[in-house]
Design a protein around this motif. Structure first.
Motif, PDB file in Angstrom:
ATOM      1  N   VAL A 253       0.830  -1.205   0.000  1.00 55.34           N
ATOM      2  CA  VAL A 253       0.000   0.000   0.000  1.00 55.34           C
ATOM      3  C   VAL A 253       0.867   1.259   0.000  1.00 55.34           C
ATOM      4  O   VAL A 253       0.567   2.236  -0.701  1.00 55.34           O
ATOM      5  CB  VAL A 253      -0.964  -0.005   1.202  1.00 55.34           C
ATOM      6  N   ILE A 254       1.953   1.253   0.778  1.00 60.87           N
ATOM      7  CA  ILE A 254       2.850   2.415   0.794  1.00 60.87           C
ATOM      8  C   ILE A 254       3.424   2.676  -0.596  1.00 60.87           C
ATOM      9  O   ILE A 254       3.451   3.814  -1.076  1.00 60.87           O
ATOM     10  CB  ILE A 254       3.977   2.211   1.825  1.00 60.87           C
ATOM     11  N   LEU A 255       3.889   1.621  -1.260  1.00 58.70           N
ATOM     12  CA  LEU A 255       4.462   1.789  -2.598  1.00 58.70           C
ATOM     13  C   LEU A 255       3.399   2.240  -3.602  1.00 58.70           C
ATOM     14  O   LEU A 255       3.681   3.042  -4.493  1.00 58.70           O
ATOM     15  CB  LEU A 255       5.114   0.490  -3.050  1.00 58.70           C
ATOM     16  N   ALA A 256       2.187   1.750  -3.440  1.00 59.92           N
ATOM     17  CA  ALA A 256       1.117   2.169  -4.351  1.00 59.92           C
ATOM     18  C   ALA A 256       0.789   3.647  -4.179  1.00 59.92           C
ATOM     19  O   ALA A 256       0.568   4.367  -5.164  1.00 59.92           O
ATOM     20  CB  ALA A 256      -0.130   1.325  -4.108  1.00 59.92           C
ATOM     21  N   THR A 257       0.779   4.108  -2.937  1.00 64.07           N
ATOM     22  CA  THR A 257       0.400   5.501  -2.687  1.00 64.07           C
ATOM     23  C   THR A 257       1.533   6.479  -2.970  1.00 64.07           C
ATOM     24  O   THR A 257       1.317   7.690  -2.959  1.00 64.07           O
ATOM     25  CB  THR A 257      -0.067   5.684  -1.229  1.00 64.07           C
ATOM     26  N   THR A 258       2.724   5.975  -3.215  1.00 63.08           N
ATOM     27  CA  THR A 258       3.839   6.848  -3.600  1.00 63.08           C
ATOM     28  C   THR A 258       4.242   6.651  -5.063  1.00 63.08           C
ATOM     29  O   THR A 258       5.233   7.229  -5.507  1.00 63.08           O
ATOM     30  CB  THR A 258       5.065   6.588  -2.703  1.00 63.08           C
ATOM     31  N   ASP A 259       3.473   5.876  -5.791  1.00 66.53           N
ATOM     32  CA  ASP A 259       3.735   5.593  -7.201  1.00 66.53           C
ATOM     33  C   ASP A 259       3.046   6.655  -8.058  1.00 66.53           C
ATOM     34  O   ASP A 259       1.817   6.732  -8.111  1.00 66.53           O
ATOM     35  CB  ASP A 259       3.211   4.196  -7.536  1.00 66.53           C
ATOM     36  N   LYS A 260       3.833   7.484  -8.737  1.00 69.99           N
ATOM     37  CA  LYS A 260       3.281   8.556  -9.552  1.00 69.99           C
ATOM     38  C   LYS A 260       2.416   8.033 -10.698  1.00 69.99           C
ATOM     39  O   LYS A 260       1.578   8.763 -11.224  1.00 69.99           O
ATOM     40  CB  LYS A 260       4.412   9.419 -10.112  1.00 69.99           C
ATOM     41  N   GLY A 261       2.622   6.786 -11.078  1.00 66.92           N
ATOM     42  CA  GLY A 261       1.826   6.207 -12.148  1.00 66.92           C
ATOM     43  C   GLY A 261       0.609   5.450 -11.650  1.00 66.92           C
ATOM     44  O   GLY A 261      -0.022   4.716 -12.415  1.00 66.92           O
ATOM     45  N   ASN A 262       0.270   5.631 -10.388  1.00 67.36           N
ATOM     46  CA  ASN A 262      -0.820   4.840  -9.822  1.00 67.36           C
ATOM     47  C   ASN A 262      -1.744   5.690  -8.946  1.00 67.36           C
ATOM     48  O   ASN A 262      -2.185   5.257  -7.887  1.00 67.36           O
ATOM     49  CB  ASN A 262      -0.266   3.667  -9.011  1.00 67.36           C
ATOM     50  N   GLY A 263      -2.012   6.917  -9.344  1.00 64.36           N
ATOM     51  CA  GLY A 263      -2.954   7.776  -8.632  1.00 64.36           C
ATOM     52  C   GLY A 263      -2.601   8.071  -7.201  1.00 64.36           C
ATOM     53  O   GLY A 263      -3.434   7.862  -6.312  1.00 64.36           O
ATOM     54  N   PRO A 264      -1.385   8.570  -6.916  1.00 67.75           N
ATOM     55  CA  PRO A 264      -1.011   8.843  -5.529  1.00 67.75           C
ATOM     56  C   PRO A 264      -1.730  10.071  -4.984  1.00 67.75           C
ATOM     57  O   PRO A 264      -2.115  10.960  -5.750  1.00 67.75           O
ATOM     58  CB  PRO A 264       0.493   9.101  -5.619  1.00 67.75           C
ATOM     59  N   PRO A 265      -1.914  10.140  -3.673  1.00 67.83           N
ATOM     60  CA  PRO A 265      -2.487  11.358  -3.083  1.00 67.83           C
ATOM     61  C   PRO A 265      -1.446  12.461  -3.078  1.00 67.83           C
ATOM     62  O   PRO A 265      -0.243  12.191  -3.253  1.00 67.83           O
ATOM     63  CB  PRO A 265      -2.820  10.919  -1.654  1.00 67.83           C
ATOM     64  N   PRO A 266      -1.834  13.721  -2.892  1.00 70.23           N
ATOM     65  CA  PRO A 266      -0.841  14.778  -2.703  1.00 70.23           C
ATOM     66  C   PRO A 266       0.080  14.416  -1.552  1.00 70.23           C
ATOM     67  O   PRO A 266      -0.341  13.776  -0.578  1.00 70.23           O
ATOM     68  CB  PRO A 266      -1.699  16.012  -2.371  1.00 70.23           C
ATOM     69  N   LEU A 267       1.341  14.838  -1.661  1.00 69.59           N
ATOM     70  CA  LEU A 267       2.350  14.415  -0.695  1.00 69.59           C
ATOM     71  C   LEU A 267       1.929  14.703   0.737  1.00 69.59           C
ATOM     72  O   LEU A 267       2.120  13.888   1.636  1.00 69.59           O
ATOM     73  CB  LEU A 267       3.681  15.107  -0.992  1.00 69.59           C
ATOM     74  N   GLY A 268       1.323  15.848   0.974  1.00 71.48           N
ATOM     75  CA  GLY A 268       0.928  16.203   2.325  1.00 71.48           C
ATOM     76  C   GLY A 268      -0.188  15.348   2.887  1.00 71.48           C
ATOM     77  O   GLY A 268      -0.418  15.337   4.105  1.00 71.48           O
TER      78      GLY A 268
END
Length: 326
Positions: free
Chosen positions: A208-223
């Motif tokens: 889940v961490i890698l998915a949410t930091t993957d620019k090609g996989n709809g990540p949330p804004p960094l904040g």
């Protein structure tokens, strides 16, 4: 050095008419001296802070995590004794929320400085699969472990008298309250089941961490990444946390365990179930993180920072010839 001799632009002219004047509280954090061309720090401590800043950030993040996490466990468990509190102050779901809040706030504290790992298993996985510098790994892990020790020490000091009452005497310390700080599996769990529980939960954590930091996989804004982690840890605790206490983080368990061994709990915190402390909450999360990262990078991730996607010989020749990889 007077403000008029400092410029934030190394190429600015040296004539007095072209120098920008800064008020003392408006000075740039770093600048280049026009007269000498040297890099200028605002004060003597600034350059030393840069050396320890990432490690200190990881220390602080884990400390926040442990303060909230072990704090909520202490409140829920100790308040079940009517001599400690007139009514119970929480239940299992409270513990899930407390650890989720600690994770989110801990990451928020250090995300922009160190990357917000707050977990040796994450740090090692990033070094193995994503090019995080191995030379930084020992310092990160040291900061994370010390953050666990200090966070647990602060909570222990806060609940010292309540622990005395719960244990039945001043200075009495048993595994009954050691579990406020570190994880201890339920009695019916086999060693293999304990290992699998931590391995499995940590693999899910990393995916889940890698998915949410993957620019090609709809990540949330960094904040907003800490908010995702709040939901993730809340889910892990609510769904997979009962059997082993979902350490999923060697620093979260070993740091507080070191503290308990120093304040009267003795060697029992290590000898429990044949060195349980090592193979379940330390080794299982590290290996689970490796499995989760391998799964995500092999099957889902297209980014070039993964070792799985490093260009082969043919791709390197194409790059050298000026072709662009897709």
């Amino acid at each position: 050095m007077p403000p008029s001799s400092i410029s934030s632009d190394p190429s600015s002219p040296n004539s007095p008419s072209d120098k920008k004047h800064f008020e003392p509280d408006e000075l740039p954090i770093t600048a280049t001296s026009v007269s000498t061309g040297r890099f200028v720090h605002p004060n003597w401590w600034w350059k030393y802070r840069q050396i320890i800043r990432e490690i200190a950030a990881e220390f602080t993040g884990v400390m926040i995590l442990i303060i909230f996490g072990t704090g909520v466990v202490s409140q829920v468990v100790l308040s079940s004794n009517p001599a400690v509190a007139p009514t119970p102050k929480g239940e299992y779901l409270s513990i899930s929320f407390g650890w989720a809040a600690g994770t989110a706030l801990g990451v928020w504290v250090c995300l922009g400085i160190s990357g917000g790992h707050i977990n040796p298993a994450i740090t090692i996985a990033f070094a193995t699969w994503r090019g995080f510098p191995w030379k930084k790994v020992p310092g990160y892990i040291f900061g994370q472990l010390m953050g666990g020790v200090v966070g647990a020490a602060l909570v222990y000091a806060d609940y010292f008298h309540a622990i005395d009452i719960y244990e039945g005497g001043r200075g009495v310390r048993t595994l009954k309250t050691a579990s406020l700080f570190s994880t201890y599996a339920l009695d019916y769990m086999t060693n293999v089941s304990c290992f699998f529980s931590e391995f499995f939960a940590t693999a899910i954590l990393v995916i889940v961490i890698l998915a949410t930091t993957d620019k090609g996989n709809g990540p949330p804004p960094l904040g907003l990444l800490p908010l995702v982690l709040f939901i993730l840890i809340l889910g892990l605790g609510a769904c997979l946390g009962m059997e082993t206490g979902y350490a999923v983080n060697p620093a979260r368990d070993l740091g507080p365990r070191l503290l308990t061994s120093m304040v009267g709990y003795g060697s029992a915190v290590y000898t429990f179930r044949n060195q349980y402390w090592l193979w379940c909450p330390v080794l299982a999360p590290i290996l689970g993180a490796q499995a989760g990262a391998m799964f995500y990078d092999v099957f889902l991730f297209n980014g070039r920072e993964s070792i799985v996607n490093k260009p082969n010989a043919k791709a390197r020749r194409m790059i050298a010839a000026g072709d662009e990889l897709v």
